[in-house]
Write an enzyme that holds these catalytic residues in place. Structure first.
Site, short mmCIF file in Angstrom:
data_model
loop_
_atom_site.label_atom_id
_atom_site.label_comp_id
_atom_site.label_asym_id
_atom_site.label_seq_id
_atom_site.Cartn_x
_atom_site.Cartn_y
_atom_site.Cartn_z
CB SER A 9 -0.04 3.59 1.78
OG SER A 9 -0.18 4.21 3.05
CE1 TYR B 63 -2.23 -1.01 3.88
CE2 TYR B 63 -0.81 0.88 4.33
CZ TYR B 63 -1.96 0.35 3.78
OH TYR B 63 -2.84 1.17 3.12
#
Length: 254
Positions: free
Chosen positions: A145, A160
């Site tokens: 990401s 995350y």
């Protein structure tokens, strides 16, 4: 190395109708890949596999597994290998978001996010690597990401970002170790993509806001990511390994 005529790609996290995994399944099936589906619900995985097989005229099989459990992942891939042609590719797409701020973060949330988003990638990679090493051919693509590279700044917060940064490290290390067996390992780092992991369907207002940070005039689609995965698992991509491909509309340039 030449791919076998009949080849299988396994996609984890492939059930969500609006997710990158399902878009990837459809994209690869349209290219003639046989498909192995792994997600939480076994019955739904098997139903999705039947749909894909009927629509695209390929072989497909689905198995339920929680990617945070190594035993379940290994059993699922064992079943897929028994039911489908040679496993040539793996797309590690399964993941969860985590919008909780660092100062409110509980240990259980940290563990949940790391177990799914990082350990799950390792478990699936470790199992398919065993088969790919025997066959001396393989393509592995992991989903990282832009959060990993920018330290967050998106819907999801610290655990995350940490997990997705770990995915980049795992990608590089496994690329180095598995390269001698003609296995490539790469990561894709999506920017803002209109999926439910962004906190639900993006409104036009939110899309416009996100687009301000990009050098293109729109947020990403799941097809954008699926196409990048298809490229990195293709026969012609064998000289690309250990890389992180930013599919992010120019959000992060380095």
């Amino acid at each position: 190395m030449t791919f076998p005529a009949e080849r299988t790609a396994i996609v984890t996290g492939a059930l969500s109708e609006r997710g990158i995994g399902r878009a990837t399944v459809n994209y690869l099936a349209a290219q003639g890949w046989n498909i192995g589906i792994i997600d939480l619900d076994d019955a739904a995985c098997k139903a999705a596999a039947k749909e894909v097989a009927a629509e695209y005229g390929i072989q497909a099989h689905g198995v339920g597994a929680n990617v945070a459990s190594e035993a379940e992942v290994r059993a699922a891939i064992d079943e897929l290998e028994a039911e489908l042609p040679q496993i040539v590719a793996l797309a590690n797409v399964a993941g969860v978001s985590s919008p909780i701020g660092y100062l409110e973060l509980e240990p259980a949330e940290w563990d949940r996010v790391l177990n799914i988003n990082l350990n799950g990638v390792h478990y699936a990679t470790r199992r398919v690597a065993e088969s790919m090493v025997k066959n001396r051919i393989g393509r592995i693509v992991n989903i990282s990401s832009v959060s990993a590279q920018r330290g967050g700044g998106t819907f999801s917060k610290t655990p995350y970002s940490v997990a997705k940064a770990g995915v980049i490290g795992l990608t590089r290390a496994t690329a180095r170790e598995l390269g001698e067996y003609d296995i490539t390992v790469n990561a894709i780092s999506p920017g803002p993509v209109d999926t439910d992991i962004m906190g639900g369907t993006l409104s036009q207002e939110r899309k416009d806001e996100l687009t301000k940070d990009l050098v293109v005039n729109r947020v990403g689609s799941t097809r954008d990511i699926a196409a990048a995965i298809a490229f990195l698992i293709s026969e012609d991509s064998g000289f690309i390994s250990g890389q992180t491909l930013n599919v992010d509309g120019g959000l992060y340039m380095h």
